[in-house]
Design an enzyme around this catalytic site. Sequence first.
Site, PDB file in Angstrom:
ATOM      1  CG  ASP A   1      -1.817  -1.258   1.223  1.00  0.00           C
ATOM      2  OD1 ASP A   1      -3.012  -1.141   0.944  1.00  0.00           O
ATOM      3  OD2 ASP A   1      -1.301  -2.370   1.494  1.00  0.00           O
TER       4      ASP A   1
ATOM      5  CG  ASP B   1      -3.968  -1.505  -2.584  1.00  0.00           C
ATOM      6  OD1 ASP B   1      -4.414  -2.099  -3.587  1.00  0.00           O
ATOM      7  OD2 ASP B   1      -4.651  -1.282  -1.565  1.00  0.00           O
TER       8      ASP B   1
ATOM      9  CG  ASN C   1      -8.242  -2.650  -2.695  1.00  0.00           C
ATOM     10  OD1 ASN C   1      -7.215  -2.968  -2.092  1.00  0.00           O
ATOM     11  ND2 ASN C   1      -8.919  -1.557  -2.408  1.00  0.00           N
TER      12      ASN C   1
ATOM     13  CG  HIS D   1      -3.870  -6.198  -1.385  1.00  0.00           C
ATOM     14  ND1 HIS D   1      -2.854  -5.330  -1.055  1.00  0.00           N
ATOM     15  CD2 HIS D   1      -5.034  -5.484  -1.270  1.00  0.00           C
ATOM     16  CE1 HIS D   1      -3.363  -4.147  -0.746  1.00  0.00           C
ATOM     17  NE2 HIS D   1      -4.682  -4.214  -0.863  1.00  0.00           N
TER      18      HIS D   1
ATOM     19  CG  HIS E   1      -9.701  -3.602   4.741  1.00  0.00           C
ATOM     20  ND1 HIS E   1     -10.590  -3.312   3.729  1.00  0.00           N
ATOM     21  CD2 HIS E   1      -8.739  -2.632   4.703  1.00  0.00           C
ATOM     22  CE1 HIS E   1     -10.184  -2.222   3.093  1.00  0.00           C
ATOM     23  NE2 HIS E   1      -9.081  -1.791   3.666  1.00  0.00           N
TER      24      HIS E   1
ATOM     25  CG  HIS F   1      -6.801  -4.813   1.995  1.00  0.00           C
ATOM     26  ND1 HIS F   1      -7.101  -3.945   0.975  1.00  0.00           N
ATOM     27  CD2 HIS F   1      -8.000  -5.371   2.374  1.00  0.00           C
ATOM     28  CE1 HIS F   1      -8.398  -3.970   0.736  1.00  0.00           C
ATOM     29  NE2 HIS F   1      -8.965  -4.820   1.572  1.00  0.00           N
ATOM     30  CB  VAL F   2      -4.994  -3.648   7.477  1.00  0.00           C
ATOM     31  CG1 VAL F   2      -5.155  -2.841   8.756  1.00  0.00           C
ATOM     32  CG2 VAL F   2      -6.168  -4.593   7.276  1.00  0.00           C
TER      33      VAL F   2
END
Length: 545
Positions: free
Chosen positions: A197, A224, A281, A363, A373, A400-401
């Site tokens: 991310d 990401d 995503n 991810h 999430h 993701h987080v």
Amino acid sequence: MKGSTLWIGLSLFLIITKIVVAKGKIPTTLDGPFVPVTHRFDPSLRRGSDDLPMSHPRLKKNVTSNFPEQIALAISTPTTMWISWVTGDAQIGKNVTPLDPSTVASEVWYGKESGKYTKVKRGVAIVYGQLYPFEGLLNYTSGIIHHVRIDGLEPGSKYFYKCGDHSFPALSKEHSFETLPKPSPNAYPHRIAVIGDLGLTSNTTTTIDHLIQNDPSMILMVGDLSYANQYRTTGGKGASCFSCAFPDAPIRETYQPRWDGWGRFMEPLTSRIPMMVIEGNHEIEPQAAGITFQSYMARFAVPSKESGSESNFFYSFDAGGVHFIMLGAYVDYNTTGAQYAWLKKDLNRVDRSITPWLVAAWHSPWYNSYASHYQEFECMRQEMEALLYQFGVDIVFNGHVHAYERMNRVFNYTLDPCGPVYITVGDGGNIEKVDVDHADDAGKCPSATDNVPEFGGVCHLNFTSGPAKGKFCWDKQPEWSAVRESSFGHGILEVVNSTYALWTWHRNQDIYKEDSHGDEIYIVRQPQLCSKTPKVISQLNYFLQ
């Protein structure tokens, strides 16, 4: 002379003793499971920062049209390497005309001596478009993206190369890289950087500058990447919440020039160190007719065919004595699908006497105690977890987080000395800000309608055993969560031998302090203890009843 020799010997003894004592302070997974620890967000820090403007020196194009830029390496096999770059000018506007890839060659000239290139390889060139048939939205067509696979490389060796088209002439300046060790239980990459991310903010620059200081030999990017979809196609200023800032958008737009800026930003690193990516995503980027993932598919070369996969969404590769498995959370992960069938074959092919370490990455985390999430990818866990456990995966990296969390060894929400160590590093520095709320904080437990994944079903569940039995959220930090902290940063994995690997999480604020870090632990494999098959079959049968 004799006294001098004794003094030198004593000094060496004291130095070695000091090192051993210092190292002894680092815990190992054998000391676990650990009592859960939470480090709350430091209010003296900012939760986020603005995106860098496209005029920023690290994002601007600094070459003329036919010369290569955005140069990036990726591992193909222990003796082959992918080299990718972009030439020509991308276009964004109402009417755009794609460039012709056949007008420029894709060549890599390389050798083991600076300035002496004994080999040349040619590859493929493509362009892609991001098209929106909506009033007010702009279309994009890329520069020419080149991918060349060079071969005949010796493991553990340094190579020099130029890429481009020699006939113009339009070759890049000379770059160099070092190949990784051949698969062996006694040879490992120097350091493996792990990031998730990332984005293109001021925090991103701190993350990458800090990472460069740690001198990795390979980068694992767990999804990401550019956050180009935090913008409207008209560019301007990105938003930390797209739907909040642009509620009238007819589709989740994406400002593709951010990808070009991201490639330039990363080039000083990726032109000399291989970067292995997997989709997140923010790479979905939908356009008309249901087309998705165009940027990801076009811009990155990955060893999918080399590993028996027919998809860039999941693949595997070796780096010394480590076998890496990269999985797709945004394509079919069901037990009846192509990804699961490939995964099973890949795991069966792994020879742990040659690559003792088995590391997986995708991810979206399965184990996550943050409100953001929470249980979002429970369906994927239910489909795939037993298989990874059965084959003894040692470590799992996720993003993701937007925070850090390391788990105790766990399987099916139960502490298990043979379960993988799950680590979330979705804290690279993106515009969406760091996550600070935990699902076990008072009033922060998500509802059953929250955290719906952008792909796959919803399988939210209440726990059936343990301290949280009958509940959707724990009322304290879960026992499987060893340590969590809301801060930006990156991780470094240093595999020492076939059983020990040092994991260090470096917070961004630690760049200003000598020998400082946020989390450090030796992850220890116990292959003799963990014979999986009978137990997995038993637990899986129970789970499916």
